[in-house]
Each structure stands twice: as structure tokens, then as C-alpha cells.
Enzyme design. Structure first.
Site, mmCIF file in Angstrom:
data_model
loop_
_atom_site.group_PDB
_atom_site.id
_atom_site.type_symbol
_atom_site.label_atom_id
_atom_site.label_comp_id
_atom_site.label_asym_id
_atom_site.label_seq_id
_atom_site.Cartn_x
_atom_site.Cartn_y
_atom_site.Cartn_z
ATOM 1 N N HIS A 164 13.714 -50.932 39.907
ATOM 2 C CA HIS A 164 14.148 -52.329 39.739
ATOM 3 C C HIS A 164 15.312 -52.612 40.689
ATOM 4 C CE1 HIS A 164 14.671 -56.132 37.718
ATOM 5 N NE2 HIS A 164 15.967 -55.902 37.734
ATOM 6 N N GLU A 218 16.204 -48.271 47.648
ATOM 7 C CA GLU A 218 15.045 -48.024 46.774
ATOM 8 C C GLU A 218 14.148 -46.948 47.379
ATOM 9 O OE1 GLU A 218 12.737 -51.419 45.469
ATOM 10 O OE2 GLU A 218 14.442 -52.735 45.628
ATOM 11 N N LEU A 264 3.570 -54.308 30.843
ATOM 12 C CA LEU A 264 2.644 -53.469 30.076
ATOM 13 C C LEU A 264 2.915 -53.655 28.584
ATOM 14 C CD1 LEU A 264 3.009 -50.393 32.413
ATOM 15 C CD2 LEU A 264 0.934 -51.786 32.142
ATOM 16 N N VAL A 279 11.730 -55.063 28.575
ATOM 17 C CA VAL A 279 11.595 -55.237 30.030
ATOM 18 C C VAL A 279 12.821 -54.683 30.763
ATOM 19 C CG1 VAL A 279 11.367 -56.955 31.892
ATOM 20 C CG2 VAL A 279 10.098 -57.244 29.759
ATOM 21 N N ASP A 280 12.580 -53.778 31.701
ATOM 22 C CA ASP A 280 13.635 -53.191 32.550
ATOM 23 C C ASP A 280 14.780 -52.592 31.718
ATOM 24 O OD1 ASP A 280 12.232 -53.970 34.846
ATOM 25 O OD2 ASP A 280 13.157 -55.941 34.836
ATOM 26 N N ASN A 292 7.658 -49.367 48.784
ATOM 27 C CA ASN A 292 8.078 -48.190 47.996
ATOM 28 C C ASN A 292 6.972 -47.144 47.947
ATOM 29 O OD1 ASN A 292 10.868 -48.346 46.672
ATOM 30 N ND2 ASN A 292 10.077 -50.430 46.389
HETATM 31 C C1 GRF Z 1 10.870 -53.864 44.943
HETATM 32 O O1 GRF Z 1 12.010 -54.616 45.238
HETATM 33 C C2 GRF Z 1 10.993 -53.235 43.582
HETATM 34 O O2 GRF Z 1 12.291 -52.912 43.227
HETATM 35 C C3 GRF Z 1 10.471 -54.320 42.676
HETATM 36 O O3 GRF Z 1 9.406 -54.896 43.399
HETATM 37 C C4 GRF Z 1 9.627 -54.722 44.793
HETATM 38 C C5 GRF Z 1 8.394 -54.060 45.331
HETATM 39 O O4 GRF Z 1 8.410 -53.941 46.730
HETATM 40 N N1 GRF Z 1 10.099 -53.787 41.392
HETATM 41 P P1 GRF Z 1 7.335 -53.064 47.481
HETATM 42 O O5 GRF Z 1 5.959 -53.592 47.090
HETATM 43 O O6 GRF Z 1 7.520 -51.640 47.091
HETATM 44 O O7 GRF Z 1 7.598 -53.291 48.951
#
Ligand code: GRF
Length: 209
Positions: free
Chosen positions: A117, A182, A101, A152-153, A21
Site C-alpha cells: 500500500h 515499493e 476480498l 481494508v489496509d 511491482n
Molecule cells: C501501487 O502503488 C501499489 O502500492 C498499489 O497499487 C499500485 C500498483 O502499481 N496497491 P503497479 O501495478 O504495481 O505498477
């Protein structure tokens, strides 16, 4: 208002591992698809995270902050908070940051922290969201970008994208399918925030056109 109008919105990205990401955000920035946002810092709680190499390959400043070098969670978060403040960060992006956190940190940076998420929240918060979705038998899952609050989330949702779950879907194939979304949703959310299109009203996000 998250940042001064007319100026770039300074972002710190917090990671723990793979960093795909992070890479999607940096690619978007390189292609000038991140609006007024500028990635100024990448912090990892794991000095061996692959994401650190990715950040360096984009010439980004990186800081490794390992929790076991600190006596308490408070001391760790105090240092993290000081780093964020010293860099005048406007928005903290959790991109696979595997630490929860505390209320101290969240209150200090309220409405300035976002997270991605891999499920359609409020379904399947917490770990192994893709497996949770498969185990429950839902026909769609997806991903969510949201502001971080003390639960959380669970903070105000900015954007979501659904993906279909097919017969015999595996956790791997579902994770891949969601991850692809994502990588679009997180840069898109950052861009919208940088353009002041994201407002929080009564614990919900309103997107301003
Ligand atoms: C992703 O699936 C994100 O949604 C979750 O952790 C993963 C991180 O993947 N919170 P990356 O490190 O960005 O490849």
C-alpha cells in the site's frame, strides 16, 4: 508455518493493471534475490492489464479472471480460491489488485495473503493514498507491506519505508518516489517470508533475525 521447510515457497501474484511491482518481484527472482520464493502464477482481474505482458515476458503462467464473467462475488472468489489451491500456492501477493476480498476468501487463506500500500499505514488507507497524504499536509509518507485481514489496509505490518514530502510536492512526484521504494520493499518482504523470518504474534509481525 506458511510452507514446508526445505521446499520453495510458491507464490501467486494478483494484479489489475500496470504491474510495476510484479516486474520488480520477477526481476528479483531472476537475480536470485527472492530467497526460497518462486513465482508460479500471475492472476489478473483485468484481461487488458499491462502486467500480463510483463508476466509472459518472464515466461510465467497467467490467468485472467474478469469479475463480470461471474454472477456473484462469491462465485468469483470460489473460482479464484480453487485456482490458488489447485496450484498449491503458499503465498498470495496482492500487487495493485484492485478488488476487495471478502471474509470468505481471507479466512480461507488467512496469514497467506500480503499487500503493498502506498502510504505509511495506518495513515491513509484506501484509494488515492498519495493524494490523501498531500492533502493532510504530512511531511513524510511512504509504503507498507502487510498481511491482509478483514479490514481494508489494516492487517499486521511486515515492512515500511518512509519518504520525505518536499515543498510543492505533486501527487505524481510523490507517487513516483513511493513507487521506487515499493519496488524494493515488496521483494524484500517476500524473501523474508520465504526464509521463515516473519512471524505473526498477537496481531503483530515479529521479524526473526
Ligand atoms: C501501487 O502503488 C501499489 O502500492 C498499489 O497499487 C499500485 C500498483 O502499481 N496497491 P503497479 O501495478 O504495481 O505498477
Amino acid at each position: 508455518m506458511l510452507f514446508s521447510q526445505g521446499e520453495n515457497m510458491k507464490i501467486a501474484i494478483l494484479i489489475s493493471g500496470r504491474g510495476s511491482n510484479l516486474k520488480a518481484i520477477l526481476n528479483a527472482e531472476e537475480k536470485k534475490q527472492l530467497g526460497q520464493a518462486e513465482v508460479i502464477l500471475v492472476v489478473s482481474n483485468n484481461s487488458k492489464a499491462k502486467g500480463i505482458e510483463i508476466a509472459k515476458s518472464f515466461d510465467k503462467k497467467t490467468i485472467s479472471l474478469e469479475a463480470n464473467n461471474f454472477k456473484t462475488k462469491e462465485a468469483y472468489e470460489k473460482e479464484l480460491g480453487d485456482i490458488i489451491e489447485n496450484h498449491s500456492v503458499d503465498l498470495i501477493v496482492l500487487a495493485g489488485f484492485m478488488r476487495i476480498l471478502s471474509l470468505y476468501f481471507i479466512n480461507k487463506f488467512r496469514n497467506k495473503i500480503i499487500n503493498i500500500h502506498p502510504s505509511l499505514l495506518p495513515s491513509f488507507p484506501g484509494l488515492n493514498a498519495q493524494k490523501q497524504a498531500l492533502d493532510s499536509g504530512v511531511r513524510v509518507s511512504g509504503c507498507t507491506v502487510h498481511f491482509v485481514n478483514e479490514h481494508v489496509d489494516a492487517g499486521p505490518i511486515i515492512l515500511q519505508k518512509a519518504v520525505e514530502i518536499v515543498e510543492d510536492e505533486s501527487e505524481f512526484s510523490l507517487s513516483e518516489k513511493i513507487l521506487k521504494e515499493e519496488h524494493k520493499l515488496l521483494p524484500q518482504s517476500i524473501k523474508m517470508i520465504s526464509e521463515a523470518k516473519v512471524k505473526i504474534e498477537q496481531n503483530k509481525v515479529r521479524i526473526v533475525k
